[in-house]
Design a protein around this motif. Structure first.
Motif, PDB file in Angstrom:
ATOM      1  N   ARG A 188      -3.306  -1.529   8.022  1.00 21.87           N
ATOM      2  CA  ARG A 188      -2.700  -2.861   8.002  1.00 21.87           C
ATOM      3  C   ARG A 188      -3.240  -3.679   6.836  1.00 21.87           C
ATOM      4  N   ARG A 189      -4.556  -3.595   6.627  1.00 16.70           N
ATOM      5  CA  ARG A 189      -5.160  -4.347   5.521  1.00 16.70           C
ATOM      6  C   ARG A 189      -4.588  -3.882   4.189  1.00 16.70           C
ATOM      7  N   ARG A 190      -4.499  -2.563   4.014  1.00 22.25           N
ATOM      8  CA  ARG A 190      -3.980  -2.046   2.743  1.00 22.25           C
ATOM      9  C   ARG A 190      -2.526  -2.441   2.524  1.00 22.25           C
ATOM     10  N   LEU A 191      -1.708  -2.356   3.583  1.00 24.81           N
ATOM     11  CA  LEU A 191      -0.311  -2.751   3.451  1.00 24.81           C
ATOM     12  C   LEU A 191      -0.186  -4.241   3.160  1.00 24.81           C
ATOM     13  N   ALA A 192      -1.019  -5.043   3.839  1.00 25.88           N
ATOM     14  CA  ALA A 192      -0.966  -6.489   3.596  1.00 25.88           C
ATOM     15  C   ALA A 192      -1.340  -6.812   2.160  1.00 25.88           C
ATOM     16  N   GLU A 193      -2.414  -6.190   1.651  1.00 29.07           N
ATOM     17  CA  GLU A 193      -2.821  -6.443   0.267  1.00 29.07           C
ATOM     18  C   GLU A 193      -1.758  -5.967  -0.709  1.00 29.07           C
ATOM     19  N   SER A 194      -1.192  -4.772  -0.431  1.00 32.62           N
ATOM     20  CA  SER A 194      -0.189  -4.226  -1.340  1.00 32.62           C
ATOM     21  C   SER A 194       1.051  -5.113  -1.402  1.00 32.62           C
ATOM     22  N   ILE A 195       1.493  -5.576  -0.233  1.00 34.76           N
ATOM     23  CA  ILE A 195       2.700  -6.419  -0.213  1.00 34.76           C
ATOM     24  C   ILE A 195       2.410  -7.790  -0.820  1.00 34.76           C
ATOM     25  N   HIS A 196       1.223  -8.348  -0.523  1.00 39.15           N
ATOM     26  CA  HIS A 196       0.892  -9.667  -1.053  1.00 39.15           C
ATOM     27  C   HIS A 196       0.728  -9.642  -2.565  1.00 39.15           C
ATOM     28  N   ASP A 197      -0.001  -8.639  -3.062  1.00 38.65           N
ATOM     29  CA  ASP A 197      -0.255  -8.583  -4.500  1.00 38.65           C
ATOM     30  C   ASP A 197       0.927  -8.065  -5.305  1.00 38.65           C
ATOM     31  N   GLY A 198       1.859  -7.391  -4.636  1.00 41.33           N
ATOM     32  CA  GLY A 198       2.999  -6.829  -5.344  1.00 41.33           C
ATOM     33  C   GLY A 198       4.281  -7.590  -5.091  1.00 41.33           C
ATOM     34  N   PRO A 199       5.072  -7.159  -4.099  1.00 42.44           N
ATOM     35  CA  PRO A 199       6.389  -7.758  -3.870  1.00 42.44           C
ATOM     36  C   PRO A 199       6.374  -9.268  -3.654  1.00 42.44           C
ATOM     37  N   VAL A 200       5.395  -9.793  -2.902  1.00 42.62           N
ATOM     38  CA  VAL A 200       5.397 -11.235  -2.636  1.00 42.62           C
ATOM     39  C   VAL A 200       5.255 -12.024  -3.930  1.00 42.62           C
ATOM     40  N   GLN A 201       4.296 -11.644  -4.769  1.00 43.13           N
ATOM     41  CA  GLN A 201       4.094 -12.357  -6.032  1.00 43.13           C
ATOM     42  C   GLN A 201       5.311 -12.243  -6.941  1.00 43.13           C
TER      43      GLN A 201
ATOM     44  N   GLY B 187      11.131  -0.146  -5.930  1.00 43.51           N
ATOM     45  CA  GLY B 187      10.326   1.056  -6.107  1.00 43.51           C
ATOM     46  C   GLY B 187       8.979   0.958  -5.412  1.00 43.51           C
ATOM     47  N   ALA B 188       8.342  -0.218  -5.501  1.00 37.26           N
ATOM     48  CA  ALA B 188       7.033  -0.390  -4.864  1.00 37.26           C
ATOM     49  C   ALA B 188       7.140  -0.303  -3.349  1.00 37.26           C
ATOM     50  N   LEU B 189       8.138  -0.973  -2.773  1.00 33.78           N
ATOM     51  CA  LEU B 189       8.318  -0.916  -1.322  1.00 33.78           C
ATOM     52  C   LEU B 189       8.702   0.481  -0.866  1.00 33.78           C
ATOM     53  N   ARG B 190       9.509   1.161  -1.676  1.00 31.81           N
ATOM     54  CA  ARG B 190       9.879   2.541  -1.321  1.00 31.81           C
ATOM     55  C   ARG B 190       8.661   3.448  -1.346  1.00 31.81           C
ATOM     56  N   ASP B 191       7.761   3.243  -2.300  1.00 27.14           N
ATOM     57  CA  ASP B 191       6.532   4.039  -2.344  1.00 27.14           C
ATOM     58  C   ASP B 191       5.700   3.819  -1.083  1.00 27.14           C
ATOM     59  N   GLU B 192       5.623   2.566  -0.619  1.00 25.46           N
ATOM     60  CA  GLU B 192       4.856   2.294   0.584  1.00 25.46           C
ATOM     61  C   GLU B 192       5.478   2.969   1.799  1.00 25.46           C
ATOM     62  N   LEU B 193       6.816   2.938   1.889  1.00 31.09           N
ATOM     63  CA  LEU B 193       7.486   3.599   3.009  1.00 31.09           C
ATOM     64  C   LEU B 193       7.298   5.110   2.946  1.00 31.09           C
ATOM     65  N   ILE B 194       7.434   5.671   1.758  1.00 36.59           N
ATOM     66  CA  ILE B 194       7.246   7.114   1.605  1.00 36.59           C
ATOM     67  C   ILE B 194       5.817   7.492   1.950  1.00 36.59           C
ATOM     68  N   GLY B 195       4.862   6.603   1.599  1.00 38.65           N
ATOM     69  CA  GLY B 195       3.462   6.886   1.912  1.00 38.65           C
ATOM     70  C   GLY B 195       3.200   7.004   3.401  1.00 38.65           C
ATOM     71  N   LEU B 196       4.062   6.395   4.236  1.00 37.73           N
ATOM     72  CA  LEU B 196       3.938   6.532   5.676  1.00 37.73           C
ATOM     73  C   LEU B 196       4.455   7.872   6.172  1.00 37.73           C
ATOM     74  N   GLY B 197       5.160   8.593   5.316  1.00 37.59           N
ATOM     75  CA  GLY B 197       5.614   9.944   5.637  1.00 37.59           C
ATOM     76  C   GLY B 197       6.577   9.961   6.805  1.00 37.59           C
ATOM     77  N   PRO B 198       6.449  10.998   7.659  1.00 38.46           N
ATOM     78  CA  PRO B 198       7.380  11.143   8.787  1.00 38.46           C
ATOM     79  C   PRO B 198       7.316   9.982   9.776  1.00 38.46           C
ATOM     80  N   TYR B 199       6.257   9.160   9.697  1.00 40.28           N
ATOM     81  CA  TYR B 199       6.173   8.029  10.611  1.00 40.28           C
ATOM     82  C   TYR B 199       7.224   6.967  10.275  1.00 40.28           C
TER      83      TYR B 199
END
Length: 381
Positions: free
Chosen positions: A177-190, A230-242
């Motif tokens: 959760r922390r990593r996703l929050a940081e990734s979304i805040h520092d990337g897509p949100v900004q 692309g960034a959000l897709r990478d995060e979704l792909i990183g979750l794999g089959p989940y």
């Protein structure tokens, strides 16, 4: 502890009723011990089990139980068999609460106290039969003390392991959760904030009739949007089959490989057979592969990782090999070393799908090998 106290009280009450109902040689003396000593003792222990249950862990409680049994046998020698039955129950139960050392101590104390008492009274048995019975009692008491105590120890270890697994699962979830929050805040949100500013300036440029400025800002907005997709897709792909139920292990790993390469700066080679796996097995294997690749990229300074999945002799075999620096110090699967929590979680994932995990590590790199039963997924309707 409360149930033990209640059962003890029930046994004492049953003994007192039996003394009153049946003809025994020394009824008065036995009734006096039961009513004057055993009943208050049992009642006091029931009360204490509610108020201070930890008191029941004292070896003194076991000693009190054995003392009362010994007095009953001294006052009524014909109660020999009944005393032995109750003694085995008490020894086994106390051993469960005391653990291995305490359980053995209770068993030895019961033998050391009750067997000599038998020599002082005229029991219904004598000679070789008495020796035979006492030998069986002694062996049974030792077996109860050791075996029941071992059961308790095994249960305690399993509870501690389950608690540790739950703790690690919570830590892993919090970390994700922390990593996703940081990734979304520092990337897509900004960048979406920047996109909002671009759209505002685009509106002003359109009001001024600045067609060139409108085209430039539209181009910048389109590029920024594509970058965020692309960034959000990478995060979704990183979750794999989940993330997507329709993703199989091979597809998930193939889509994740470019993300892993960019994130960790390593070369990923795949040799993955297309196997029809259940969601649980697919998710477990993906989690292990993802953790192994992350360890190779973050900690082992690896430049190349090879991921293979195949069937060998009716079993699944997942291998993740890297050319990194390997591990040093305690065993890599140790659950007591803080730096190995990720590796321990891989073992837990393997066990959850009925498999085993082996790790070979050295100067030439690390190899993670998972073997699990291969059960093809049922056909989808």
């Amino acid at each position: 502890m409360l149930w033990f106290a209640i059962l003890r009280a029930f046994i004492v009450a049953a003994g007192l009723v039996s003394v009153a109902a049946f003809e025994i040689p020394h009824r008065g003396r036995v009734a006096l011990v039961l009513a004057g000593l055993a009943v208050p003792w049992a009642a006091w222990l029931v009360v204490q089990a509610r108020r201070r249950p930890e008191l029941g862990l004292s070896l003194a409680i076991a000693g009190g139980d054995l003392l009362i049994l010994g007095l009953v046998q001294v006052l009524e020698p014909s109660s020999y068999a009944g005393v032995r039955f109750v003694a085995l129950f008490l020894i086994a139960t106390h051993a469960y609460f005391q653990g291995e050392r305490g359980g053995l101590a209770v068993a030895v104390a019961g033998i050391a106290f009750l067997v000599p008492v038998t020599a002082l009274v005229d029991t219904p048995m004598n000679g070789g039969m008495l020796v035979f019975s006492e030998a069986l009692f002694g062996l049974s008491a030792l077996c109860c003390g050791l075996f029941v105590a071992r059961l308790r120890s095994a249960e305690s270890v399993e509870r501690l392991r389950s608690r540790d697994l739950s703790r690690r699962a919570i830590e892993a979830e919090n970390e994700m959760r922390r990593r996703l929050a940081e990734s979304i805040h520092d990337g897509p949100v900004q960048e979406l904030v920047s996109l909002d500013l671009m759209l505002a300036s685009l509106d002003k440029a359109a009001e001024r009739g600045d067609s060139e400025g409108v085209r430039e800002r539209l181009t910048e907005a389109r590029l920024l949007t594509q970058r965020n997709i692309g960034a959000l897709r990478d995060e979704l792909i990183g979750l794999g089959p989940y993330a997507f139920d329709e993703l199989s292990f091979d597809i998930a790993v193939e889509q994740c490989a470019p993300v892993w390469q960019r994130r960790y700066g390593i070369e990923i080679e795949l040799a993955v057979d297309r196997l029809d796996l259940t969601n649980d097995v697919c998710g477990g294997l993906f989690g292990i592969a993802q953790e192994a690749v992350a360890n190779a990229g973050r900690h082992a300074s690896a430049s190349r990782v090879v991921v293979t999945l195949r069937t060998v002799g009716g079993e699944l075999e997942l291998r993740v090999s890297d050319d990194g620096e390997g591990f040093t110090g305690p065993g890599p699967l140790s659950t007591t070393t803080s730096g190995h929590i990720g590796l321990a979680s891989m073992r837990e994932r393997a066990e959850l799908i009925g498999g085993t995990l082996d790790i070979e590590t050295g100067e030439r790199g690390t190899k993670v090998v998972v073997r699990a039963p291969y059960v093809p997924a049922p056909a989808r309707a």
